[in-house]
Scaffold this active site. Structure first.
Site, PDB file in Angstrom:
ATOM      1  N   LYS A  30       0.833  -1.220   0.000  1.00 47.58           N
ATOM      2  CA  LYS A  30       0.000   0.000   0.000  1.00 47.58           C
ATOM      3  C   LYS A  30       0.857   1.256   0.000  1.00 47.58           C
ATOM      4  CE  LYS A  30      -2.000  -0.942   3.885  1.00 47.58           C
ATOM      5  NZ  LYS A  30      -1.267  -2.182   4.165  1.00 47.58           N
ATOM      6  N   ARG A 105      -9.342   1.011   8.471  1.00 51.45           N
ATOM      7  CA  ARG A 105      -8.992  -0.388   8.727  1.00 51.45           C
ATOM      8  C   ARG A 105     -10.102  -1.108   9.471  1.00 51.45           C
ATOM      9  NH1 ARG A 105      -2.892   0.735   8.622  1.00 51.45           N
ATOM     10  NH2 ARG A 105      -1.909  -1.285   8.654  1.00 51.45           N
ATOM     11  N   ARG A 144      11.412  -5.885   4.860  1.00 53.57           N
ATOM     12  CA  ARG A 144      11.263  -4.425   4.674  1.00 53.57           C
ATOM     13  C   ARG A 144      12.282  -3.663   5.526  1.00 53.57           C
ATOM     14  NH1 ARG A 144       5.400  -1.921   5.193  1.00 53.57           N
ATOM     15  NH2 ARG A 144       5.443  -2.905   7.251  1.00 53.57           N
ATOM     16  N   ARG A 178      11.556  -1.889  10.852  1.00 55.19           N
ATOM     17  CA  ARG A 178      10.501  -1.377  11.735  1.00 55.19           C
ATOM     18  C   ARG A 178      10.322  -2.341  12.898  1.00 55.19           C
ATOM     19  NH1 ARG A 178       5.243   0.221   8.141  1.00 55.19           N
ATOM     20  NH2 ARG A 178       4.212  -0.752   9.900  1.00 55.19           N
ATOM     21  N   ARG A 189       0.086  -9.032  13.918  1.00 56.22           N
ATOM     22  CA  ARG A 189      -0.534  -7.983  13.074  1.00 56.22           C
ATOM     23  C   ARG A 189      -1.462  -8.602  12.047  1.00 56.22           C
ATOM     24  NH1 ARG A 189       4.320  -5.220  10.600  1.00 56.22           N
ATOM     25  NH2 ARG A 189       2.986  -3.749   9.550  1.00 56.22           N
TER      26      ARG A 189
END
Ligand code: ADP
Ligand code: AMP
Length: 237
Positions: A30, A105, A144, A178, A189
């Site tokens: 996203k 969300r 990431r 992160r 998550r």
């Protein structure tokens, strides 16, 4: 009929201000796509996750309040999130519209967004769902890396490595993982955030503004599919 759909039919055409919602699991791409679309379309890139991370690193009152949610991979409560979103889309750079990356969300957030926009004579233009398989999501999240100066500078160990290992190509700052991309948090998550995301997808499907694209393609191909999807949802109004 949801107010997303009502707002569109009452106006009889797509409202001037373009509000594009990006939907997808954590790691679907996203943020990567929202940045590209915002540049191509001249719309603000609004990421609630980024605003939350900034608040945490600034150690503001908001940051203290939301830190535990980010650390555990759960959703920040709706009232807090909606307040942050309202402030952000009220800024001048969002006057022409915005790409909403990571909001809404939950169905409650989607309903609130409709109300906020309807009060200004606007409506959600399109909801674009970036679909990626669960195995690929895990690889994307754990690989990431983000820039310590600007977390919109996003890399991936395998699919988008920086020129120099550990260094941002744009500003030379250090790249880090992160906190919530560590393997333990990634699983929670996905478990916590996917069920409400599917409800939000149903909400926009019912409103007639949803379009899904395959996210397991090269970044450029996903962008082209998103632009086509946006045009087709807009034409259908
Ligand atoms: P989200 O904002 O949905 O959590 P990101 O845009 O941050 O996802 O992307 C998650 C990771 O996957 C990043 O490391 C990014 O570089 C990588 N990525 C994004 N899109 C693709 C793609 N189409 N193919 C391969 N890797 C991708
Ligand atoms: P993201 O950068 O979009 O992956 O978001 C990072 C984290 O911020 C999420 O895991 C949530 O804890 C929180 N967050 C971001 N957007 C929202 C939202 N719309 N509602 C609730 N929590 C959110």
């Amino acid at each position: 009929m949801t107010s997303a759909a009502a707002g569109r039919s009452e106006a009889g055409s797509v409202p001037e201000r373009r509000i594009v919602v990006m939907l997808g699991a954590p790691g679907a791409g996203k943020g990567t796509q929202a940045k590209r679309l915002s540049e191509r379309l001249g719309l603000a890139h609004v990421s609630t996750g980024q605003l939350f991370r900034e608040a945490v690193s600034d150690k503001s009152a908001l940051g203290d309040q939301i830190r535990p949610y980010l650390a555990s991979g759960s959703l920040v409560p709706d009232d807090v999130t909606i307040g942050v979103l309202i402030e952000r889309i009220g800024r001048p750079d969002a006057r022409a519209g915005a790409i909403l990356d990571g909001f809404p969300r939950t169905p409650a957030q989607a309903r609130s967004l409709d109300k906020i926009l309807a009060a200004q004579g606007d409506a959600v233009t399109a909801a674009l769902y970036v679909e990626v398989s669960p195995d690929e999501l895990l690889l994307r999240l754990t690989g990431r890396r983000i820039c310590t100066l600007d977390d919109q500078h996003v890399y991936h160990n395998v699919s988008r490595p920086p020129e120099k290992v550990g260094i941002c190509d744009v500003d030379g700052a250090e790249l880090i993982q992160r906190e919530d991309d560590k393997a333990e948090t990634v699983r929670s998550r996905l478990e916590l955030q996917l069920p409400p995301m599917y409800e939000v997808i149903d909400y926009y499907a019912e409103a007639g503004v949803l379009s899904a694209v395959r996210g397991d393609q090269p970044v450029e191909a996903v962008t082209e599919d998103l632009l086509r999807a946006l045009a087709s949802v807009s034409r259908a109004s």
